[in-house]
Every structure is written in C-alpha cells, then in structure tokens.
Scaffold this motif. Structure first.
Motif, mmCIF file in Angstrom:
data_model
loop_
_atom_site.group_PDB
_atom_site.id
_atom_site.type_symbol
_atom_site.label_atom_id
_atom_site.label_comp_id
_atom_site.label_asym_id
_atom_site.label_seq_id
_atom_site.Cartn_x
_atom_site.Cartn_y
_atom_site.Cartn_z
ATOM 1 N N UNK A 172 -14.421 7.474 -7.742
ATOM 2 C CA UNK A 172 -14.335 6.694 -6.505
ATOM 3 C C UNK A 172 -15.520 5.748 -6.381
ATOM 4 N N UNK A 173 -16.718 6.202 -6.753
ATOM 5 C CA UNK A 173 -17.903 5.334 -6.681
ATOM 6 C C UNK A 173 -17.722 4.082 -7.541
ATOM 7 N N UNK A 174 -17.153 4.248 -8.717
ATOM 8 C CA UNK A 174 -16.890 3.094 -9.590
ATOM 9 C C UNK A 174 -15.864 2.172 -8.952
ATOM 10 N N UNK A 175 -14.843 2.755 -8.334
ATOM 11 C CA UNK A 175 -13.821 1.975 -7.643
ATOM 12 C C UNK A 175 -14.435 1.186 -6.489
ATOM 13 N N UNK A 176 -15.321 1.819 -5.729
ATOM 14 C CA UNK A 176 -16.012 1.132 -4.624
ATOM 15 C C UNK A 176 -16.793 -0.080 -5.117
ATOM 16 N N UNK A 177 -17.376 0.047 -6.295
ATOM 17 C CA UNK A 177 -18.164 -1.056 -6.847
ATOM 18 C C UNK A 177 -17.284 -2.220 -7.303
ATOM 19 N N UNK A 178 -16.069 -1.908 -7.736
ATOM 20 C CA UNK A 178 -15.154 -2.939 -8.258
ATOM 21 C C UNK A 178 -14.352 -3.654 -7.177
ATOM 22 N N UNK A 179 -13.993 -2.932 -6.127
ATOM 23 C CA UNK A 179 -13.003 -3.446 -5.157
ATOM 24 C C UNK A 179 -13.615 -3.472 -3.761
ATOM 25 N N UNK A 180 -13.418 -4.594 -3.096
ATOM 26 C CA UNK A 180 -13.961 -4.758 -1.743
ATOM 27 C C UNK A 180 -13.223 -3.895 -0.742
ATOM 28 N N UNK A 181 -13.887 -3.601 0.352
ATOM 29 C CA UNK A 181 -13.320 -2.744 1.396
ATOM 30 C C UNK A 181 -12.098 -3.405 2.038
ATOM 31 N N UNK A 182 -12.188 -4.659 2.385
ATOM 32 C CA UNK A 182 -11.077 -5.357 3.039
ATOM 33 C C UNK A 182 -10.391 -6.304 2.070
ATOM 34 N N UNK A 183 -11.013 -7.405 1.760
ATOM 35 C CA UNK A 183 -10.441 -8.377 0.795
ATOM 36 C C UNK A 183 -11.516 -9.054 0.020
ATOM 37 N N UNK A 211 -9.476 -2.066 -0.924
ATOM 38 C CA UNK A 211 -9.459 -0.606 -0.794
ATOM 39 C C UNK A 211 -8.665 -0.175 0.429
ATOM 40 N N UNK A 212 -8.376 -1.108 1.322
ATOM 41 C CA UNK A 212 -7.686 -0.779 2.574
ATOM 42 C C UNK A 212 -6.611 -1.810 2.912
ATOM 43 N N UNK A 215 -4.334 1.001 -8.408
ATOM 44 C CA UNK A 215 -3.423 0.015 -8.991
ATOM 45 C C UNK A 215 -2.688 -0.744 -7.890
ATOM 46 N N UNK A 216 -1.913 -1.728 -8.311
ATOM 47 C CA UNK A 216 -1.162 -2.526 -7.351
ATOM 48 C C UNK A 216 -2.106 -3.278 -6.429
ATOM 49 N N UNK A 217 -1.781 -3.283 -5.164
ATOM 50 C CA UNK A 217 -2.586 -3.989 -4.162
ATOM 51 C C UNK A 217 -3.989 -3.404 -4.072
ATOM 52 N N UNK A 218 -4.154 -2.146 -4.486
ATOM 53 C CA UNK A 218 -5.460 -1.488 -4.423
ATOM 54 C C UNK A 218 -6.438 -2.011 -5.478
ATOM 55 N N UNK A 254 0.818 -1.215 0.000
ATOM 56 C CA UNK A 254 0.000 0.000 0.000
ATOM 57 C C UNK A 254 0.849 1.260 0.000
ATOM 58 N N UNK A 255 1.876 1.280 0.833
ATOM 59 C CA UNK A 255 2.774 2.443 0.875
ATOM 60 C C UNK A 255 3.484 2.653 -0.452
ATOM 61 N N UNK A 256 3.928 1.575 -1.063
ATOM 62 C CA UNK A 256 4.605 1.679 -2.361
ATOM 63 C C UNK A 256 3.659 2.295 -3.392
ATOM 64 N N UNK A 257 2.417 1.820 -3.430
ATOM 65 C CA UNK A 257 1.445 2.350 -4.392
ATOM 66 C C UNK A 257 1.168 3.831 -4.132
ATOM 67 N N UNK A 258 1.046 4.221 -2.869
ATOM 68 C CA UNK A 258 0.803 5.629 -2.546
ATOM 69 C C UNK A 258 2.000 6.493 -2.916
ATOM 70 N N UNK A 259 3.192 6.007 -2.644
ATOM 71 C CA UNK A 259 4.403 6.773 -2.985
ATOM 72 C C UNK A 259 4.530 6.946 -4.494
ATOM 73 N N UNK A 260 4.240 5.890 -5.247
ATOM 74 C CA UNK A 260 4.296 5.985 -6.716
ATOM 75 C C UNK A 260 3.302 7.026 -7.233
ATOM 76 N N UNK A 261 2.143 7.103 -6.601
ATOM 77 C CA UNK A 261 1.121 8.066 -7.016
ATOM 78 C C UNK A 261 1.380 9.453 -6.436
ATOM 79 N N UNK A 262 2.378 9.557 -5.572
ATOM 80 C CA UNK A 262 2.738 10.825 -4.918
ATOM 81 C C UNK A 262 1.542 11.465 -4.216
ATOM 82 N N UNK A 263 0.873 10.657 -3.410
ATOM 83 C CA UNK A 263 -0.258 11.151 -2.648
ATOM 84 C C UNK A 263 -0.031 10.883 -1.165
ATOM 85 N N UNK A 264 -0.842 11.495 -0.347
ATOM 86 C CA UNK A 264 -0.661 11.400 1.102
ATOM 87 C C UNK A 264 -0.909 9.982 1.620
#
Length: 153
Positions: free
Chosen positions: A142-153, A88-89, A81-84, A56-66
């Motif tokens: 984000x709404x589309x992302x929520x529909x595609x990817x589960x909150x936990x796993x 989602x978490x 992308x990546x693990x996301x 998760x940290x790697x993906x956030x760093x690549x995207x240069x976001x907080x």
C-alpha cells in the motif's frame, strides 16, 4: 474527533452537503450565467462524475473485495488497476464532481463551498482512517501504491 471517523456513509454525506448547498443557494444571489450554459456544464460534470464511482465499483467487484467504506479492514485485495491507477479514491472523486455539478446547476458561488467542505471532511474523517487500515493490512504494497497514485486525481 475519532468519533466521526468512517461513521457517515459517503453517499449520505453527499445528500447532506447537497441539501446544504441548496439552502445556501436559496439565501444568496445567483452567479449571472446563461441558463443553457449552466445546465449543460452541470450535466457534463454529473455524467463525468458518474463514471468515476462506476469504474471504482467495477474494479472492486472484479477483485472481489468489499466496497463498504466503513470497513476498509475487511478488504481482501488491494485494488491498483483500472481507475485506481489514476486515483486512490475515484468514488469520492465522482461524488465531489456530483456536488460540483449541483453547485453549478444551482448557480450559487457560495454553494460551491459545499464541495470544499466535502473534500476536507472526506480527507480527514474517511480517507485518512481508510488509508491507516489499508497500510496495516497491506503494508509496503500500500505504501508503494500511495507513492505512485494521487489521493484524488
């Protein structure tokens, strides 16, 4: 209880819950498990759990976001992308696996309630407010992302 929303840093919560699990384990009878099996299972869970936050940290760093979970409104990119693509978490998933590993290591059935508490707390006081902020920032994306990817796993 909005006063608790995004107030407790997730890693601090992990430490608090882990300490509570230890306290419960000292007050209750252990689950009868072979020591070697218990320690190996705990080790595997911990290592697998560590992979989630690192990815998760790697993906956030690549995207240069907080990466600060207390300020999701400061996000400059929606990371999908990546693990996301699978969770989602992933960082919180990894933390939950660490707590599960700790509970297995302690050999406490009652202590495992700490994992349940962590997940319920995170869903209500951390993830739901984060998702509201991300919906406001990224809208339909984000709404589309929520529909595609589960909150936990």
């Amino acid at each position: 209880m909005p006063m608790l929303e995004k107030r407790v840093p997730p890693l601090l919560l992990v430490l608090f819950v882990g300490a509570a699990m230890w306290g419960i384990a000292t007050l209750t009878s252990p689950v009868p498990l072979d020591d070697t099996l218990r320690k190996v299972a705990a080790g595997v869970l911990f290592v697998v759990g560590a992979l989630f936050p690192v990815a998760g940290l790697v993906a956030f760093r690549r995207a240069r976001t907080t990466v600060d979970p207390r300020t999701p409104e400061a996000s400059s990119a929606l990371v999908c992308s990546g693990i996301y693509r699978y969770s989602r978490n992933p960082m919180y998933m990894g933390f939950a696996l660490w707590l599960l590993a700790w509970g297995v290591y302690l050999g406490s059935g009652w202590g495992l309630l700490g994992v349940v508490f962590f997940v319920v707390y995170m869903n209500h006081f951390q993830i739901a407010p984060e998702e509201r902020a991300l919906r406001a920032l990224f809208g339909d994306q984000f709404r589309a992302y929520e529909q595609r990817v589960r909150r936990w796993l």
